[in-house]
Motif scaffolding. Structure first.
Motif, PDB file in Angstrom:
ATOM      1  N   ASP A  17       0.841  -1.188   0.000  1.00  0.00           N
ATOM      2  CA  ASP A  17       0.000   0.000   0.000  1.00  0.00           C
ATOM      3  C   ASP A  17       0.886   1.250   0.000  1.00  0.00           C
TER       4      ASP A  17
ATOM      5  N   TYR B 119      -0.034  -3.528   4.390  1.00  0.00           N
ATOM      6  CA  TYR B 119      -0.585  -2.247   4.862  1.00  0.00           C
ATOM      7  C   TYR B 119       0.086  -1.857   6.181  1.00  0.00           C
TER       8      TYR B 119
ATOM      9  N   ARG C 152      -0.898  -8.280  -0.148  1.00  0.00           N
ATOM     10  CA  ARG C 152      -0.726  -6.830  -0.109  1.00  0.00           C
ATOM     11  C   ARG C 152      -0.464  -6.382   1.322  1.00  0.00           C
TER      12      ARG C 152
END
Length: 268
Positions: free
Chosen positions: A56, A78, A76
């Motif tokens: 991110d 974060y 992903r």
């Protein structure tokens, strides 16, 4: 907190701890088992980044990942520490336009500084290593000072301790109990990164340390009439953001907060 949230919404999720010694193997296992999400703690918040498919943009700027979500086989990363810090501070009011002093330029300090800057605060980073403070300040459009800037806390609207100072007393006591050795009084003295006489009524003081919840800084700030936010509030809000990323549902904050408060009370 997570389990309480899942129960509140009737979601078929669970949240369990894994002791990881082989980070690459753990990520391979996450892919193979189809695990939806992982929370990442120290010391892996930087090391995990090259093992992921995507980062991110905010986590990339901060340079640390504490949450991984798997979607269609892609991982992903974060950073929810940033969101957690800002949401905790905003419980007392908006931070836009506030003069904020962030103590520490490590991983937590980076998350807090980026979050405050994005929310519109004027950020000053104070750190023992001035070059690290200067580098972080340049990233967030703020300014840098040495660690002794904490003596001037009253000049600011918000002060955040993003260092590990405050954990020393509990760590020292634990070490003494394990070793059966008496500790010098100095080793047990409660530590605070901000001198008590440097704080003032109305100053917002947040300590990210949550073990113990009532740190020496929290106690000192309360005595001076400051508006205090203990580390459990940031812990709650970063977990709520994780919950949203894992489930796609709005976090049931009341249920998660109640679970956290119950645990804090149990730990004394």
């Amino acid at each position: 907190m997570h389990l309480a949230g899942y129960r509140a919404l009737g979601l078929p999720f669970t949240y369990v701890p894994f002791r990881v010694t082989d980070l690459g193997g753990a990520i391979t296992g996450m892919r193979a088992l189809g695990i939806r999400g992982l929370g990442v703690s120290m010391p892996y918040k930087q090391e995990i980044m090259p093992l992921l498919d995507e980062i991110d943009p905010l986590a990339a700027r901060i340079g640390a990942v504490n949450t991984v979500v798997q979607e269609d086989g892609r991982l992903r990363g974060y950073n929810t520490d940033c969101v957690g810090a800002v949401r905790a501070l905003e419980e007392l009011g908006p931070v836009k336009g506030a003069r904020a002093l962030v103590l520490g330029a490590g991983g937590a300090g980076r998350a807090v500084a980026h979050g405050l800057a994005d929310a519109g605060a004027a950020v000053v980073v104070a750190n023992r290593s001035l070059d690290k403070a200067e580098a972080l300040a340049a990233e967030v459009g703020g300014s840098a000072r040495g660690a002794d800037e904490a003596k001037h806390a009253a000049r600011y609207d918000v002060v955040v301790n993003a260092t590990s100072v405050g954990m020393g007393e509990i760590a020292a006591e634990s070490a003494g109990q394990r070793l059966g050795a008496p500790l010098r009084q100095a080793e047990l003295r409660p530590q605070t990164p901000v001198p008590e006489d440097a704080m003032r009524p109305g100053l917002v003081v947040m300590d990210i340390v949550y073990k113990p919840i009532e740190t020496a800084l929290v106690r000192a700030a309360s005595r001076r009439g400051a508006r205090v936010i203990h580390g459990g509030r940031m812990l709650l809000h970063q977990a709520a953001r994780q919950f949203e990323l894992y489930t796609g549902e709005r976090a049931p904050l009341d249920a998660m907060d109640a679970a956290l408060r119950e645990q804090i009370a149990r730990l004394g």
